[in-house]
Design a protein around this motif. Structure first.
Motif, PDB file in Angstrom:
ATOM      1  N   ALA A  86      40.584  35.386  33.754  1.00 36.69           N
ATOM      2  CA  ALA A  86      41.156  35.260  32.466  1.00 36.69           C
ATOM      3  C   ALA A  86      41.981  36.393  32.164  1.00 36.69           C
ATOM      4  CB  ALA A  86      39.952  34.877  31.310  1.00 36.69           C
ATOM      5  N   ASP A  87      41.985  37.294  32.750  1.00 33.26           N
ATOM      6  CA  ASP A  87      42.849  38.667  32.450  1.00 33.26           C
ATOM      7  C   ASP A  87      44.198  38.180  32.724  1.00 33.26           C
ATOM      8  OD1 ASP A  87      43.459  41.018  31.181  1.00 33.26           O
ATOM      9  OD2 ASP A  87      42.484  42.210  32.479  1.00 33.26           O
ATOM     10  N   ASP A  88      45.164  38.748  32.042  1.00 38.75           N
ATOM     11  CA  ASP A  88      46.574  38.298  32.109  1.00 38.75           C
ATOM     12  C   ASP A  88      47.334  39.486  33.091  1.00 38.75           C
ATOM     13  OD1 ASP A  88      48.801  37.062  31.574  1.00 38.75           O
ATOM     14  OD2 ASP A  88      49.622  38.338  29.679  1.00 38.75           O
ATOM     15  N   VAL A  89      46.813  39.742  34.097  1.00 36.75           N
ATOM     16  CA  VAL A  89      47.126  40.666  35.169  1.00 36.75           C
ATOM     17  C   VAL A  89      46.989  40.008  36.675  1.00 36.75           C
ATOM     18  CG1 VAL A  89      46.803  42.476  33.541  1.00 36.75           C
ATOM     19  CG2 VAL A  89      45.315  42.052  35.537  1.00 36.75           C
ATOM     20  N   ALA A  90      47.503  40.831  37.316  1.00 35.22           N
ATOM     21  CA  ALA A  90      47.394  40.402  38.843  1.00 35.22           C
ATOM     22  C   ALA A  90      46.147  40.566  39.393  1.00 35.22           C
ATOM     23  CB  ALA A  90      48.327  41.121  39.590  1.00 35.22           C
ATOM     24  N   VAL A  91      45.691  39.601  40.352  1.00 41.41           N
ATOM     25  CA  VAL A  91      44.283  39.723  40.744  1.00 41.41           C
ATOM     26  C   VAL A  91      44.313  39.355  42.131  1.00 41.41           C
ATOM     27  CG1 VAL A  91      42.018  38.540  40.648  1.00 41.41           C
ATOM     28  CG2 VAL A  91      42.998  39.051  38.609  1.00 41.41           C
ATOM     29  N   LEU A  92      43.532  40.264  42.692  1.00 46.06           N
ATOM     30  CA  LEU A  92      42.924  40.127  44.448  1.00 46.06           C
ATOM     31  C   LEU A  92      41.719  39.980  44.317  1.00 46.06           C
ATOM     32  CD1 LEU A  92      44.295  42.494  47.153  1.00 46.06           C
ATOM     33  CD2 LEU A  92      41.991  41.745  46.993  1.00 46.06           C
ATOM     34  N   ILE A  93      41.411  38.894  45.017  1.00 44.39           N
ATOM     35  CA  ILE A  93      40.046  38.247  45.323  1.00 44.39           C
ATOM     36  C   ILE A  93      39.793  38.382  46.622  1.00 44.39           C
ATOM     37  CG2 ILE A  93      38.351  36.380  44.903  1.00 44.39           C
ATOM     38  CD1 ILE A  93      40.250  35.313  42.907  1.00 44.39           C
ATOM     39  N   ASP A  94      38.584  39.312  46.988  1.00 45.49           N
ATOM     40  CA  ASP A  94      38.267  39.719  48.287  1.00 45.49           C
ATOM     41  C   ASP A  94      36.781  39.471  48.644  1.00 45.49           C
ATOM     42  OD1 ASP A  94      38.584  40.285  51.085  1.00 45.49           O
ATOM     43  OD2 ASP A  94      38.050  42.340  50.357  1.00 45.49           O
TER      44      ASP A  94
ATOM     45  N   ARG B 198      43.253  27.903  39.764  1.00 42.58           N
ATOM     46  CA  ARG B 198      44.342  26.725  40.044  1.00 42.58           C
ATOM     47  C   ARG B 198      45.315  27.067  38.598  1.00 42.58           C
ATOM     48  NH1 ARG B 198      40.588  23.299  41.913  1.00 42.58           N
ATOM     49  NH2 ARG B 198      40.497  23.152  44.027  1.00 42.58           N
ATOM     50  N   ALA B 199      44.455  27.070  37.510  1.00 41.20           N
ATOM     51  CA  ALA B 199      45.152  27.201  36.300  1.00 41.20           C
ATOM     52  C   ALA B 199      45.856  28.509  36.109  1.00 41.20           C
ATOM     53  CB  ALA B 199      44.427  27.035  34.996  1.00 41.20           C
ATOM     54  N   ARG B 200      45.607  29.581  36.764  1.00 42.48           N
ATOM     55  CA  ARG B 200      46.276  30.855  36.350  1.00 42.48           C
ATOM     56  C   ARG B 200      47.778  30.932  36.486  1.00 42.48           C
ATOM     57  NH1 ARG B 200      44.329  35.970  36.488  1.00 42.48           N
ATOM     58  NH2 ARG B 200      45.897  36.946  37.417  1.00 42.48           N
ATOM     59  N   GLU B 201      48.504  31.739  35.837  1.00 39.61           N
ATOM     60  CA  GLU B 201      49.910  31.555  35.806  1.00 39.61           C
ATOM     61  C   GLU B 201      50.415  33.247  36.348  1.00 39.61           C
ATOM     62  OE1 GLU B 201      51.393  30.722  32.137  1.00 39.61           O
ATOM     63  OE2 GLU B 201      50.813  28.334  32.567  1.00 39.61           O
ATOM     64  N   ARG B 202      49.333  34.074  36.509  1.00 42.69           N
ATOM     65  CA  ARG B 202      49.550  35.488  36.868  1.00 42.69           C
ATOM     66  C   ARG B 202      49.438  35.422  38.332  1.00 42.69           C
ATOM     67  NH1 ARG B 202      52.666  38.489  35.144  1.00 42.69           N
ATOM     68  NH2 ARG B 202      51.669  40.411  35.476  1.00 42.69           N
ATOM     69  N   PRO B 203      50.026  36.451  39.300  1.00 34.35           N
ATOM     70  CA  PRO B 203      49.905  36.555  40.477  1.00 34.35           C
ATOM     71  C   PRO B 203      48.451  36.760  41.062  1.00 34.35           C
ATOM     72  CG  PRO B 203      51.588  38.133  39.838  1.00 34.35           C
ATOM     73  CD  PRO B 203      51.100  37.489  38.549  1.00 34.35           C
ATOM     74  N   THR B 204      48.069  35.971  42.119  1.00 38.15           N
ATOM     75  CA  THR B 204      46.576  36.020  42.540  1.00 38.15           C
ATOM     76  C   THR B 204      46.652  35.969  44.003  1.00 38.15           C
ATOM     77  OG1 THR B 204      46.286  34.680  40.694  1.00 38.15           O
ATOM     78  CG2 THR B 204      44.221  34.943  42.305  1.00 38.15           C
ATOM     79  N   LEU B 205      46.056  36.867  44.737  1.00 34.69           N
ATOM     80  CA  LEU B 205      45.925  37.091  46.056  1.00 34.69           C
ATOM     81  C   LEU B 205      44.636  36.941  46.638  1.00 34.69           C
ATOM     82  CD1 LEU B 205      47.286  37.867  48.780  1.00 34.69           C
ATOM     83  CD2 LEU B 205      47.042  40.265  48.231  1.00 34.69           C
ATOM     84  N   LEU B 206      44.447  36.069  47.518  1.00 33.39           N
ATOM     85  CA  LEU B 206      43.112  35.801  48.286  1.00 33.39           C
ATOM     86  C   LEU B 206      43.140  36.609  49.387  1.00 33.39           C
ATOM     87  CD1 LEU B 206      42.088  32.143  47.389  1.00 33.39           C
ATOM     88  CD2 LEU B 206      42.189  34.115  45.706  1.00 33.39           C
ATOM     89  N   THR B 207      42.008  37.266  49.973  1.00 28.98           N
ATOM     90  CA  THR B 207      42.284  37.901  51.132  1.00 28.98           C
ATOM     91  C   THR B 207      41.043  37.583  52.146  1.00 28.98           C
ATOM     92  OG1 THR B 207      41.041  40.004  50.225  1.00 28.98           O
ATOM     93  CG2 THR B 207      43.533  39.886  50.269  1.00 28.98           C
ATOM     94  N   PRO B 208      40.963  36.411  52.613  1.00 25.74           N
ATOM     95  CA  PRO B 208      39.771  36.063  53.400  1.00 25.74           C
ATOM     96  C   PRO B 208      39.878  36.308  54.896  1.00 25.74           C
ATOM     97  CG  PRO B 208      41.047  34.053  52.948  1.00 25.74           C
ATOM     98  CD  PRO B 208      41.601  35.159  52.248  1.00 25.74           C
ATOM     99  N   HIS B 209      38.616  36.606  55.639  1.00 26.94           N
ATOM    100  CA  HIS B 209      38.701  36.370  56.900  1.00 26.94           C
ATOM    101  C   HIS B 209      38.520  35.026  57.435  1.00 26.94           C
ATOM    102  CE1 HIS B 209      34.424  36.642  56.891  1.00 26.94           C
ATOM    103  NE2 HIS B 209      34.441  37.790  56.428  1.00 26.94           N
TER     104      HIS B 209
END
Ligand SMILES: NC(=O)C1=CN([C@@H]2O[C@H](COP(=O)(O)OP(=O)(O)OC[C@H]3O[C@@H](n4cnc5c(N)ncnc54)[C@H](O)[C@@H]3O)[C@@H](O)[C@H]2O)[C@@H](O)CC1
Ligand SMILES: [K+]
Length: 481
Positions: free
Chosen positions: A312-320, A338-349
């Protein structure tokens, strides 16, 4: 940028050359390049003059490239022999030229100082078939130069079939094939010979080290600790503080901005890196420009609540790591994502990718084994986020399908805790306002170089890797103009 292309795009570009293709000019140039690379390999392996090269030749134009190369090699004093795997469908004009140049036909690769894999190229499908499979099985440790790409590797997906050829060197023509990135470790050193084919839009791009160095954020004369971006790391637990230490250590080394830490491992993190601004509660954390959430932080209810607040924060998020598992287990969090408008990076193996894709009902789950690039494209679109799939080749794809990738060139980073280091670096770059695809790829490049720096040829642990981020970055920045 280095571009990688689909087989269809390459064939279209070849056709666009018109008579150069139909008159065999392209093949003549390709043959010249094959001979050049073969001679260079012989030169560093005991000499060119008097060496014996065996060409293993298939049914198509890939075989033609090698047969025409014989004339150039003969001129340099090389004995050239050929095994035909499909004698009735061999390139007839090229075979005639081969014979006229003094080449001889044989049945095996016995006695070769070097073998040329010209079984299949762009037209290859599936594993090596007989008799090519048996012929190549008898190779032993004879060096192999692959024409275009190692046979048995799919040109577009990079699937390494069994059996397939493992090359010491590969010579390709004007345009790199996707397989050169996706199956880089099977190709050896790749030479791209310009044979005059126009360059189409690539399917995937890879920044060079010099380009990564040029984009690396460094403090300017008017910068302070805030202007360069503050990254917040939410990682680790009391029982497992390691992930927290690795991610924060890497983030601190990657950029000069401030690093915050939120979580129960705050005392241990500060003991390792006193410059970290560490608190145990998110409410007390202060502002950041990017969050890294997940490494070793557990998968319980608290984890889901934290992820909800961060999304919900209005900043970039990296999810690992654990946060990806939490994301897989919670439909509502995926809706938030899906609804986020800020940059989001998922880093799965691969395992986290499969779990997340399956939970999301994404077709990406079924593609992971057969076409990694397509799988990442589909999941990125389905989740409306940038997805970085880890592996020897890292792929980083935006929701709109724009794809970057990078080959690590070694596997020393394949060690527990290595991913925590990657997320720390990438998070610091996100906080410096670099878009997720670029930040993820730059981080993967530095991570690979740090692994090579730390290793020097011996196995390493993730703390060695984290400690090598600063010296590897220093060396990388020497490439800055
Ligand atoms: N088109 C062009 O302008 C140029 C093409 N060049 C060469 O031509 C190649 C492409 O030629 P082709 O389209 O003839 O295709 P290939 O030479 O890759 O081979 C296709 C043939 O191999 C057979 N085959 C496919 N998979 C196989 C497998 N797993 N085991 C055994 N046989 C298999 C197919 O039945 C088909 O007959 C390129 O990779 C490149 O090396 C170069 O000469 C440069 C110019
Ligand atoms: K080949």
């Amino acid at each position: 940028m280095i571009g990688f292309h689909t087989a269809d795009a390459i064939r279209d570009a070849e056709r666009a050359t018109g008579h150069l293709l139909t008159d065999g000019v392209l093949m003549a140039r390709a043959a010249h390049a094959v001979a050049h690379v073969v001679a260079a390999e012989l030169a560093v392996r005991g000499g060119v003059y008097g060496a014996t090269v065996v060409l293993v030749v298939g049914a198509g134009d890939n075989g033609g490239d090698a047969l025409y190369a014989a004339r150039h090699l003969r001129r340099r004093g090389v004995r050239v022999r050929a095994v035909l795997t499909a004698p009735d469908r061999v390139h007839a004009a090229a075979l005639a030229d081969f014979r006229a140049a003094g080449g001889t036909l044989v049945d095996t690769v016995d006695g070769a100082d070097l073998v040329v894999d010209a079984i299949v190229g762009l037209g290859g499908r599936g594993p090596l078939r007989e008799p090519a499979a048996s012929i190549m099985a008898a190779l032993g440790d004879t060096p192999v130069v692959a024409v275009d790409l190692p046979s048995g590797i799919d040109p577009d997906t990079g699937i390494v079939h069994d059996p397939s050829v493992h090359a010491d060197a590969t010579v390709t023509f004007s345009l790199r094939r996707l397989a050169h990135l996706l199956a880089a470790s099977s190709c050896g050193a790749i030479t791209v010979a310009d044979i005059g084919i126009p360059v189409p839009t690539p399917a995937v791009e890879s920044p060079t080290d010099a380009e990564v160095a040029a984009r690396w954020p460094l403090p300017g004369p008017r910068d302070d600790k805030y202007t360069q971006g503050v990254v917040g790391v939410i990682a680790g637990s009391t029982a497992y503080p390691g992930a927290a230490i690795l991610a924060t250590t890497a983030a601190i080394a990657a950029t000069s901005g401030m690093t915050r830490y939120v979580g129960p491992a705050a005392p241990q993190v500060v003991a390792h890196r006193p410059e970290t601004v560490a608190v145990t509660d998110l409410a007390a954390a202060g502002r950041v420009q990017a969050w890294v959430i997940g490494p070793g932080y557990g998968t319980g209810r608290d984890s889901a609540d934290l992820l909800r607040q961060v999304l919900a924060d209005d900043v970039a998020v990296l999810i690992d790591a654990d946060a990806l598992t939490v994301l897989a287990a919670n439909d509502d969090l995926r809706a938030d994502l899906r609804a986020r408008e800020r940059p989001t990076l998922l880093t799965p193996h691969a395992g986290e990718f499969a779990r997340l894709a399956t939970a999301a009902g994404s077709a990406a789950a079924g593609l992971l084994e057969t076409d990694r690039l397509a799988a990442v494209r589909v999941l990125a679109a389905d989740l409306n986020a940038t997805v970085l799939l880890k592996g020897r080749t890292t792929l980083v794809v935006d929701a709109d399908g724009t794809a970057w990738g990078t080959d690590a060139e070694s596997s020393w980073a394949a060690t527990a805790g290595s991913g925590d280091v990657l997320s720390g670096i990438a998070g610091a770059l996100l906080a410096a306002d670099i878009e997720p695809r670029v930040a993820g790829t730059m981080a993967a490049r530095l991570h690979a170089r740090a692994a090579a720096t730390a290793s020097g040829g011996a196995p390493i642990g993730a703390s060695d890797l984290a400690a090598a981020v600063a010296p590897a970055l220093r060396a990388l920045l020497h490439l800055r103009q």
